[in-house]
Design a protein around this motif. Sequence first.
Motif, PDB file in Angstrom:
ATOM      1  N   PRO B  30       0.811  -1.220   0.000  1.00 24.68           N
ATOM      2  CA  PRO B  30       0.000   0.000   0.000  1.00 24.68           C
ATOM      3  C   PRO B  30       0.846   1.273   0.000  1.00 24.68           C
ATOM      4  O   PRO B  30       1.867   1.344   0.691  1.00 24.68           O
ATOM      5  CB  PRO B  30      -0.785  -0.103   1.322  1.00 24.68           C
ATOM      6  CG  PRO B  30      -0.764  -1.536   1.687  1.00 24.68           C
ATOM      7  CD  PRO B  30       0.514  -2.081   1.149  1.00 24.68           C
ATOM      8  N   ALA B  31       0.423   2.244  -0.785  1.00 30.50           N
ATOM      9  CA  ALA B  31       0.938   3.615  -0.688  1.00 30.50           C
ATOM     10  C   ALA B  31       2.462   3.692  -0.735  1.00 30.50           C
ATOM     11  O   ALA B  31       3.081   4.375   0.081  1.00 30.50           O
ATOM     12  CB  ALA B  31       0.396   4.277   0.587  1.00 30.50           C
ATOM     13  N   LEU B  33       4.670   1.813   0.256  1.00 31.34           N
ATOM     14  CA  LEU B  33       5.420   1.305   1.410  1.00 31.34           C
ATOM     15  C   LEU B  33       6.415   0.226   0.985  1.00 31.34           C
ATOM     16  O   LEU B  33       7.564   0.205   1.441  1.00 31.34           O
ATOM     17  CB  LEU B  33       4.450   0.756   2.458  1.00 31.34           C
ATOM     18  CG  LEU B  33       5.054   0.374   3.798  1.00 31.34           C
ATOM     19  CD1 LEU B  33       5.706   1.566   4.478  1.00 31.34           C
ATOM     20  CD2 LEU B  33       3.989  -0.225   4.724  1.00 31.34           C
ATOM     21  N   HIS B  89      15.798   4.107  10.209  1.00 36.15           N
ATOM     22  CA  HIS B  89      15.383   4.923  11.350  1.00 36.15           C
ATOM     23  C   HIS B  89      16.518   5.813  11.853  1.00 36.15           C
ATOM     24  O   HIS B  89      16.296   6.967  12.211  1.00 36.15           O
ATOM     25  CB  HIS B  89      14.870   4.021  12.475  1.00 36.15           C
ATOM     26  CG  HIS B  89      13.461   3.537  12.267  1.00 36.15           C
ATOM     27  ND1 HIS B  89      12.734   2.872  13.221  1.00 36.15           N
ATOM     28  CD2 HIS B  89      12.637   3.654  11.185  1.00 36.15           C
ATOM     29  CE1 HIS B  89      11.525   2.578  12.744  1.00 36.15           C
ATOM     30  NE2 HIS B  89      11.453   3.029  11.517  1.00 36.15           N
ATOM     31  N   GLU B 113       9.587  11.428   5.542  1.00 37.47           N
ATOM     32  CA  GLU B 113       9.890  10.919   6.888  1.00 37.47           C
ATOM     33  C   GLU B 113       8.889   9.887   7.374  1.00 37.47           C
ATOM     34  O   GLU B 113       9.256   8.855   7.935  1.00 37.47           O
ATOM     35  CB  GLU B 113       9.879  12.075   7.898  1.00 37.47           C
ATOM     36  CG  GLU B 113      11.120  12.913   7.879  1.00 37.47           C
ATOM     37  CD  GLU B 113      11.029  14.013   8.931  1.00 37.47           C
ATOM     38  OE1 GLU B 113      10.728  13.704  10.099  1.00 37.47           O
ATOM     39  OE2 GLU B 113      11.248  15.175   8.567  1.00 37.47           O
ATOM     40  N   ALA B 114       7.605  10.180   7.195  1.00 38.32           N
ATOM     41  CA  ALA B 114       6.583   9.283   7.735  1.00 38.32           C
ATOM     42  C   ALA B 114       6.676   7.912   7.068  1.00 38.32           C
ATOM     43  O   ALA B 114       6.645   6.876   7.729  1.00 38.32           O
ATOM     44  CB  ALA B 114       5.192   9.877   7.530  1.00 38.32           C
ATOM     45  N   ARG B 115       6.815   7.916   5.742  1.00 35.90           N
ATOM     46  CA  ARG B 115       6.866   6.627   5.048  1.00 35.90           C
ATOM     47  C   ARG B 115       8.153   5.878   5.393  1.00 35.90           C
ATOM     48  O   ARG B 115       8.159   4.647   5.470  1.00 35.90           O
ATOM     49  CB  ARG B 115       6.734   6.819   3.542  1.00 35.90           C
ATOM     50  CG  ARG B 115       6.348   5.544   2.843  1.00 35.90           C
ATOM     51  CD  ARG B 115       6.073   5.743   1.370  1.00 35.90           C
ATOM     52  NE  ARG B 115       4.777   6.322   1.107  1.00 35.90           N
ATOM     53  CZ  ARG B 115       4.586   7.531   0.571  1.00 35.90           C
ATOM     54  NH1 ARG B 115       5.610   8.296   0.245  1.00 35.90           N
ATOM     55  NH2 ARG B 115       3.373   7.961   0.346  1.00 35.90           N
ATOM     56  N   MET B 117       9.686   5.991   8.293  1.00 32.09           N
ATOM     57  CA  MET B 117       9.510   5.374   9.597  1.00 32.09           C
ATOM     58  C   MET B 117       8.647   4.117   9.489  1.00 32.09           C
ATOM     59  O   MET B 117       8.989   3.070  10.039  1.00 32.09           O
ATOM     60  CB  MET B 117       8.899   6.345  10.598  1.00 32.09           C
ATOM     61  CG  MET B 117       9.047   5.810  12.010  1.00 32.09           C
ATOM     62  SD  MET B 117       8.439   6.942  13.217  1.00 32.09           S
ATOM     63  CE  MET B 117       6.730   6.924  12.769  1.00 32.09           C
ATOM     64  N   LEU B 118       7.543   4.216   8.748  1.00 32.53           N
ATOM     65  CA  LEU B 118       6.671   3.050   8.574  1.00 32.53           C
ATOM     66  C   LEU B 118       7.378   1.909   7.842  1.00 32.53           C
ATOM     67  O   LEU B 118       7.177   0.740   8.157  1.00 32.53           O
ATOM     68  CB  LEU B 118       5.403   3.446   7.806  1.00 32.53           C
ATOM     69  CG  LEU B 118       4.404   4.304   8.575  1.00 32.53           C
ATOM     70  CD1 LEU B 118       3.267   4.733   7.650  1.00 32.53           C
ATOM     71  CD2 LEU B 118       3.861   3.539   9.777  1.00 32.53           C
ATOM     72  N   ASP B 121       9.461   0.177  10.336  1.00 36.09           N
ATOM     73  CA  ASP B 121       8.590  -0.639  11.200  1.00 36.09           C
ATOM     74  C   ASP B 121       8.168  -1.932  10.494  1.00 36.09           C
ATOM     75  O   ASP B 121       8.172  -3.009  11.087  1.00 36.09           O
ATOM     76  CB  ASP B 121       7.327   0.160  11.570  1.00 36.09           C
ATOM     77  CG  ASP B 121       7.627   1.311  12.529  1.00 36.09           C
ATOM     78  OD1 ASP B 121       8.707   1.312  13.140  1.00 36.09           O
ATOM     79  OD2 ASP B 121       6.764   2.196  12.648  1.00 36.09           O
ATOM     80  N   ALA B 122       7.790  -1.797   9.231  1.00 42.13           N
ATOM     81  CA  ALA B 122       7.327  -2.963   8.475  1.00 42.13           C
ATOM     82  C   ALA B 122       8.478  -3.924   8.171  1.00 42.13           C
ATOM     83  O   ALA B 122       8.273  -5.138   8.082  1.00 42.13           O
ATOM     84  CB  ALA B 122       6.649  -2.513   7.180  1.00 42.13           C
TER      85      ALA B 122
END
Lengths: 311, 311
Positions: B30-31, B33, B89, B113-115, B117-118, B121-122
């Motif tokens: 998704p998106a 990622l 990170h 930045e947000a993507r 970090m995700l 995480d993923a």
Amino acid sequence: MKPEAYQVWSGSVLSQVEQALDAWVPVDSPAELGEAMRYGVLDGGKRLRALLVMAAAEATGALALPAGHDAALRGACAVELIHAYSLVHDDLPCMDNDVLRRGKPTVHVRYGEARAMLAGDAMQALAFEVLTPDVAAAGEGATVMPAVQARLCRLLAQAAGQAGMAGGQAIDLASVGTVLDEHALRHMHSLKTGALLRASVQMGAACGSLAPATPAWQALTDYAEAMGLAFQIVDDVLDATQPSDTLGKTAGKDADANKPTYVSLLGLDGARAEAARLLDDALSALVASGLDTAACAPLRALAERIVHRDH
Amino acid sequence: MKPEAYQVWSGSVLSQVEQALDAWVPVDSPAELGEAMRYGVLDGGKRLRALLVMAAAEATGALALPAGHDAALRGACAVELIHAYSLVHDDLPCMDNDVLRRGKPTVHVRYGEARAMLAGDAMQALAFEVLTPDVAAAGEGATVMPAVQARLCRLLAQAAGQAGMAGGQAIDLASVGTVLDEHALRHMHSLKTGALLRASVQMGAACGSLAPATPAWQALTDYAEAMGLAFQIVDDVLDATQPSDTLGKTAGKDADANKPTYVSLLGLDGARAEAARLLDDALSALVASGLDTAACAPLRALAERIVHRDH
């Protein structure tokens, strides 16, 4: 399940989960990392995911097996660690930039951005550590079978990753300012919150001997999917109708950020009706599961509480 | 191991690891990622940790066991996913704020930045997913035993979390502008980079039947600890002596940020002498392990390369 019986059951589960998290999340950790982790996960939230793990374990008879209770408690704590880490990261300035969570300053407000990110990272790792106790080191007592450990790790990793929670967060981010239709909104939430709620129920069931291909497993999954969606719809309704101090977080943020919600799509009444319909679906799935009716009481009570909660 | 033999061995491992990561890290996610995850982990780095997993699996005879090669390859990819996520990170503005990594723009520069970090995480979640293939779904072929799956998850989770990599990063952050002595610097690095290097060797050994309490396990752990420390010392030496374009990252950053390094503590010559001494320790540990000398050739070759590398 009568309200008093539910209070006894949930009170017992919550106290076990808090105690176990208190024991497993370290006090003495380098450079305040443990303190930030504990701040992010202890004494927080409704523990809905932990309750679902324990309720599903009870429904499937897993708690009566050797080490079944230990496995379920570990599953419950691991799911809460994943959920809590996702909130810590989600609140960061580069994501939702939220300063209030459960009525307290968010972790990065209290401990700084870098430490908050690392605390979240360490909480994810700890979830998998909690799921894999060392059989050799456990000594005399029964310990969680390696096959159950591996299965719990698999379910949790799939639910937390790109095809689950993290993927849903990525869609959510990318959707700011766009117009998602109901199908796209459902897909986003089925990943962002639904995957972990579904995994909670499946992990509880996986603590016993229920195999994935069985009708009972599928019925529990149907239950969990209906509840995952209902949970989000009710969240949107509460976000639109309740003040921040009742919710313990900043209300109306999604609407302010121009994010689509079920309320903006279906209207308040439409959203409430959809939640009621999903509750019926979830309860029907439990009947269809063929699992012992009395053992399913906590799952039924949780479904009703998810839909009828006021915060 | 002659240079040509090492090239054949490492070339084969690297090609297997790249292929496996290419297959396991999703294209359609998704998106964007998945794209951010692939950007962060594919075609990157020396794959030292993956090489250590495969070399330790070879040294302990694990590769000859049913599904032993599959287990080791999964372990190698999982460790690389954890290492890669930690870099994603670590490069974020709230951490080291680095814009260049392996000669390319860092993930957050490219994907936001947000993507980033995700995606990190993923990637951590994916590491544990890779370690826990579904035995039931695997059909006819031999698959990784659940006990091995659980053991690999345990080793990796411990090494990645608050008592390992994440804890070391927290100390590193907290030490900016302070004066760490050699003991404190060693402790920081033993967590920040040492824990994952040690886990790499232990995970390779855990793919076979080598038990943690044995002298051979302890000898491999001694090898890994010496190499973990040597790796960091050489890193500091290269950071102080090589230009950015050779390193593929911004050189001299730690010194500029007033972070303590082995070069600032021991001087260039002192740091080089310490690295040479650690190489001797590592090679002696392999002799003391009692493992087959020929099977230990890749571990010996890796130790020499870690100390004698120029980037």
